[in-house]
Design an enzyme around this catalytic site. Structure first.
Site, mmCIF file in Angstrom:
data_model
loop_
_atom_site.group_PDB
_atom_site.id
_atom_site.type_symbol
_atom_site.label_atom_id
_atom_site.label_comp_id
_atom_site.label_asym_id
_atom_site.label_seq_id
_atom_site.Cartn_x
_atom_site.Cartn_y
_atom_site.Cartn_z
ATOM 1 N N PHE A 122 1.854 3.068 7.096
ATOM 2 C CA PHE A 122 1.966 1.678 7.563
ATOM 3 C C PHE A 122 3.132 0.930 6.945
ATOM 4 O O PHE A 122 3.562 -0.086 7.481
ATOM 5 C CB PHE A 122 0.668 0.914 7.242
ATOM 6 C CG PHE A 122 0.587 0.471 5.801
ATOM 7 C CD1 PHE A 122 1.203 -0.709 5.384
ATOM 8 C CD2 PHE A 122 -0.066 1.230 4.845
ATOM 9 C CE1 PHE A 122 1.162 -1.105 4.055
ATOM 10 C CE2 PHE A 122 -0.116 0.839 3.513
ATOM 11 C CZ PHE A 122 0.505 -0.338 3.121
ATOM 12 N N LYS A 171 2.784 10.383 15.752
ATOM 13 C CA LYS A 171 1.497 9.700 15.531
ATOM 14 C C LYS A 171 1.775 8.589 14.528
ATOM 15 O O LYS A 171 1.766 8.798 13.315
ATOM 16 C CB LYS A 171 0.487 10.704 14.979
ATOM 17 C CG LYS A 171 -0.960 10.410 15.263
ATOM 18 C CD LYS A 171 -1.524 9.141 14.669
ATOM 19 C CE LYS A 171 -1.732 9.111 13.201
ATOM 20 N NZ LYS A 171 -2.039 7.740 12.704
ATOM 21 N N GLU A 209 -1.877 3.641 12.605
ATOM 22 C CA GLU A 209 -2.730 2.845 13.498
ATOM 23 C C GLU A 209 -2.823 1.400 13.013
ATOM 24 O O GLU A 209 -3.323 0.536 13.728
ATOM 25 C CB GLU A 209 -4.113 3.488 13.608
ATOM 26 C CG GLU A 209 -4.983 3.439 12.353
ATOM 27 C CD GLU A 209 -4.600 4.477 11.284
ATOM 28 O OE1 GLU A 209 -3.476 5.016 11.328
ATOM 29 O OE2 GLU A 209 -5.440 4.719 10.391
ATOM 30 N N CYS A 219 7.027 3.051 -1.319
ATOM 31 C CA CYS A 219 6.865 4.260 -2.136
ATOM 32 C C CYS A 219 7.979 4.348 -3.168
ATOM 33 O O CYS A 219 7.887 5.136 -4.102
ATOM 34 C CB CYS A 219 6.884 5.501 -1.256
ATOM 35 S SG CYS A 219 8.468 5.772 -0.507
HETATM 36 P P1 NAD Z 1 -2.181 7.158 4.570
HETATM 37 O O1 NAD Z 1 -2.083 8.468 3.922
HETATM 38 O O2 NAD Z 1 -3.478 6.426 4.510
HETATM 39 O O3 NAD Z 1 -1.820 7.286 6.124
HETATM 40 C C1 NAD Z 1 -0.699 8.021 6.559
HETATM 41 C C2 NAD Z 1 -1.004 8.614 7.938
HETATM 42 O O4 NAD Z 1 -2.089 9.529 7.825
HETATM 43 C C3 NAD Z 1 -1.409 7.575 8.966
HETATM 44 O O5 NAD Z 1 -0.769 7.868 10.180
HETATM 45 C C4 NAD Z 1 -2.914 7.729 9.058
HETATM 46 O O6 NAD Z 1 -3.410 7.458 10.352
HETATM 47 C C5 NAD Z 1 -3.141 9.181 8.729
HETATM 48 N N1 NAD Z 1 -4.432 9.408 8.047
HETATM 49 C C6 NAD Z 1 -5.127 8.525 7.275
HETATM 50 N N2 NAD Z 1 -6.253 9.094 6.800
HETATM 51 C C7 NAD Z 1 -6.272 10.358 7.263
HETATM 52 C C8 NAD Z 1 -7.163 11.453 7.111
HETATM 53 N N3 NAD Z 1 -8.272 11.339 6.391
HETATM 54 N N4 NAD Z 1 -6.869 12.611 7.735
HETATM 55 C C9 NAD Z 1 -5.754 12.755 8.466
HETATM 56 N N5 NAD Z 1 -4.868 11.733 8.654
HETATM 57 C C10 NAD Z 1 -5.108 10.562 8.060
HETATM 58 O O7 NAD Z 1 -0.983 6.266 3.964
HETATM 59 P P2 NAD Z 1 -0.687 4.722 4.198
HETATM 60 O O8 NAD Z 1 -1.718 3.916 3.464
HETATM 61 O O9 NAD Z 1 -0.430 4.446 5.625
HETATM 62 O O10 NAD Z 1 0.728 4.591 3.440
HETATM 63 C C11 NAD Z 1 0.840 4.326 2.074
HETATM 64 C C12 NAD Z 1 1.058 5.581 1.270
HETATM 65 O O11 NAD Z 1 2.193 6.261 1.753
HETATM 66 C C13 NAD Z 1 1.336 5.328 -0.197
HETATM 67 O O12 NAD Z 1 0.650 6.291 -0.958
HETATM 68 C C14 NAD Z 1 2.843 5.527 -0.328
HETATM 69 O O13 NAD Z 1 3.307 5.903 -1.599
HETATM 70 C C15 NAD Z 1 3.061 6.598 0.670
HETATM 71 N N6 NAD Z 1 4.437 6.623 1.115
HETATM 72 C C16 NAD Z 1 5.243 7.620 0.634
HETATM 73 C C17 NAD Z 1 6.575 7.657 1.010
HETATM 74 C C18 NAD Z 1 7.484 8.716 0.480
HETATM 75 O O14 NAD Z 1 8.567 8.883 1.016
HETATM 76 N N7 NAD Z 1 7.096 9.457 -0.535
HETATM 77 C C19 NAD Z 1 7.087 6.698 1.884
HETATM 78 C C20 NAD Z 1 6.229 5.709 2.363
HETATM 79 C C21 NAD Z 1 4.897 5.689 1.975
#
Ligand code: NAD
Length: 503
Positions: A154, A178, A181, A286
């Site tokens: 997000f 994807k 959401e 991040c």
């Molecule tokens: P998230 O892991 O909750 O969600 C990421 C994606 O995974 C979304 O599209 C979501 O729909 C999907 N998802 C969520 N739960 C799932 C599950 N149980 N099974 C399968 N898919 C699932 O992450 P977020 O809260 O959207 O983003 C924040 C996180 O992303 C932080 O931890 C941040 O550090 C990380 N991030 C890392 C980078 C990087 O380059 N290292 C960049 C941006 C964000």
């Protein structure tokens, strides 16, 4: 607004924006006001199947599309993104919360990748060695893989989708995206512009959803590669699941980035950089700097750090002069507040408390103001966990060596920064620090797309990072050709050869 008037976010399947038939929907909410902006479907298994089938069919022609034609789509695309920048930023701020200026930055960092994708003609090049044996040449082809998938978080709903599909498609692949959401609207606007730029039907497809859609993408035999950016928990799951079904996978995950401030740093610049990187985007980056290690006499700068942070204006992202917007959701807000409570309970000193920040008429928003703890140590939840909110933990160290040891002992390896005027100290830091991306007097060292994103250790799974040269390798398969052409009517001077040697 009645439920019927709330717009729905569409799927993109085979060049058409279609309404999902799903019975499961969730709301996209403005995090500053709680206004419902749209409803997003959790795509059905059949819709995911259709999107993959469309991408698979489109691959047959797209993989043979000349490289110049592919490049020209992205030349046009970068122009369209530039022209629509204010609108894209406004959509992004409404659903994600960050300030308008930062939303423009989010779009711009993605735009840079699109510009790079337009240079694919210079990037997707093989190698050739002439006469590796008598009359034999060896060369490599970087061929597209097929259907690739992207799963995005997000916090950068413009930049991170743009890390993925432009490079994948420029390399000759087709794609199923994807998006998060929680804020899919700006991503969909970027997808519309991509079609307008000339991406043919089926080459880019979008499905929305949560775990079951992600799992379907990880499992499907027609998907050859998965690019994921998000939390460590979900990224680890995606890596295991998609690898188990034989795919190429890259997962960029959680972080806990430390800044080291040496006493010889330019104080004003270092403190400004620290405050901006700790609290910008409400800490939901991040590559944010949620830990500051003040070394030696720099420990005396804490009161100024607190004073500067107190000045930041916390408000809705579209408000003029806003520095810090809301957190993405009520759940995120509660989580961050609970972690602050825990920090207090575990004995960290609360130097600045953002839990009851005054946000005027945005009382309903998910706001936490800049918060600073000092006296933080490993073992405290505020240090050990990724807070992903506007909370800065200040740690003290006597020496640079002590600071380096602390950072290297942390499992995460996304980014770090050092503030100093000493070239020798900076050079030592860059050499000894076990972190994938290092800033020297640069607080958020996200590489530009001529390079690649190179988080490391617990922040990454998979060898190759997004965008840049590594993305070309990730999205292509190297085929090595060894060729001999006989000149008619000459036959091989060596005659019949039953060995492995090339004669
Ligand atoms: P998230 O892991 O909750 O969600 C990421 C994606 O995974 C979304 O599209 C979501 O729909 C999907 N998802 C969520 N739960 C799932 C599950 N149980 N099974 C399968 N898919 C699932 O992450 P977020 O809260 O959207 O983003 C924040 C996180 O992303 C932080 O931890 C941040 O550090 C990380 N991030 C890392 C980078 C990087 O380059 N290292 C960049 C941006 C964000």
């Amino acid at each position: 607004m009645s439920a019927r008037e709330i717009p729905t976010v569409k799927l993109l399947i085979d060049g058409e924006f279609v309404e999902s038939r799903s019975s499961e929907w969730r709301e996209v909410v403005n995090p500053a006001t709680q206004e419902v902006l749209a409803r997003v479907p959790m795509a059905t298994a059949g819709e995911v199947e259709q999107a993959i089938a469309a991408a698979q069919a489109a691959f047959r022609t797209w993989r043979k599309t000349p490289i110049g034609a592919r490049a020209r789509v992205f030349l046009k695309y970068q122009q369209l993104i530039r022209e629509n920048m204010p609108e894209l930023a406004a959509v992004l701020t409404a659903e994600q919360g960050k300030t308008l200026a930062d939303a423009q930055g989010d779009v711009f960092r993605g735009l840079e990748v699109v510009e790079h994708a337009a240079a694919i003609g210079n990037l997707q090049l093989g190698e050739l060695a002439h006469n590796v044996a008598g009359g034999v040449d060896t060369y490599t082809l970087l061929q597209p893989l097929g259907v690739c998938a992207g799963i995005t978080p997000f916090n950068f709903p413009a930049m991170i989708p743009l890390w993925m599909f432009p490079m994948a498609i420029a390399c000759g692949n087709t794609f199923v995206l994807k998006p998060s959401e929680q804020d899919p609207m700006v991503t969909m606007r970027l997808v519309e512009l991509a079609l307008q730029a000339g991406i043919p039907k089926g080459v880019l497809n979008v499905v929305h959803g949560g775990p079951s859609v992600v799992d379907a993408l990880c499992d499907h035999p027609d998907i050859k590669a998965v690019s994921f950016v998000g939390s460590t928990r979900v990224g680890t799951h995606v890596h295991q699941r998609a690898t188990a079904s034989g795919k190429r996978v890259q997962c960029m995950m959680g972080a806990k980035n430390h800044a080291v401030v040496l006493p010889d740093a330019n104080k004003e610049q270092a403190l400004n950089a620290l405050v901006g990187a700790a609290f910008g985007a409400a800490g939901q980056r991040c590559m944010a700097l949620p830990v500051a290690i003040l070394v030696g006499e720099a420990r005396a700068w804490l009161p100024e750090l607190v004073a500067k942070s107190r000045q930041l204006k916390v408000s809705a992202g579209h408000e003029p002069g806003a520095d810090v917007g809301p957190l993405i959701s009520r759940g995120a807000c509660e989580r961050v507040r609970a972690l602050i409570d825990k920090g207090v309970a575990q004995g960290a000193r609360l130097e600045l408390d953002g839990r009851n920040v005054d946000v005027g008429r945005y009382q309903a928003g998910n706001f936490v103001g800049p918060t600073i703890f000092s006296g933080v140590r490993p073992g405290m939840a505020v240090y050990d966990e990724e807070i992903f909110g506007p909370v800065l933990c200040v740690v003290e160290a006597q020496t640079l060596e002590e600071a380096i040891a602390l950072i290297n002992a942390n499992p995460n390896g996304n980014g770090t920064a050092i503030f100093t005027q000493s070239g020798a100290a900076a050079r030592r830091f860059e050499e000894e620090i076990d972190i994938g991306q290092v800033g020297i007097n640069v607080p958020i060292p996200v590489p530009v797309p001529t390079f690649s994103f190179t988080g490391s250790r617990a922040s990454k799974l998979g060898e190759l990072g997004p965008y840049g040269k590594q993305a070309v390798l990730f999205y292509t398969q190297t085929k090595t050709v060894t060729a001999r052409w006989f000149e008619d009517p000459v036959t091989s001077p060596a005659g019949l050869n039953t060995t492995i040697a090339l004669a």
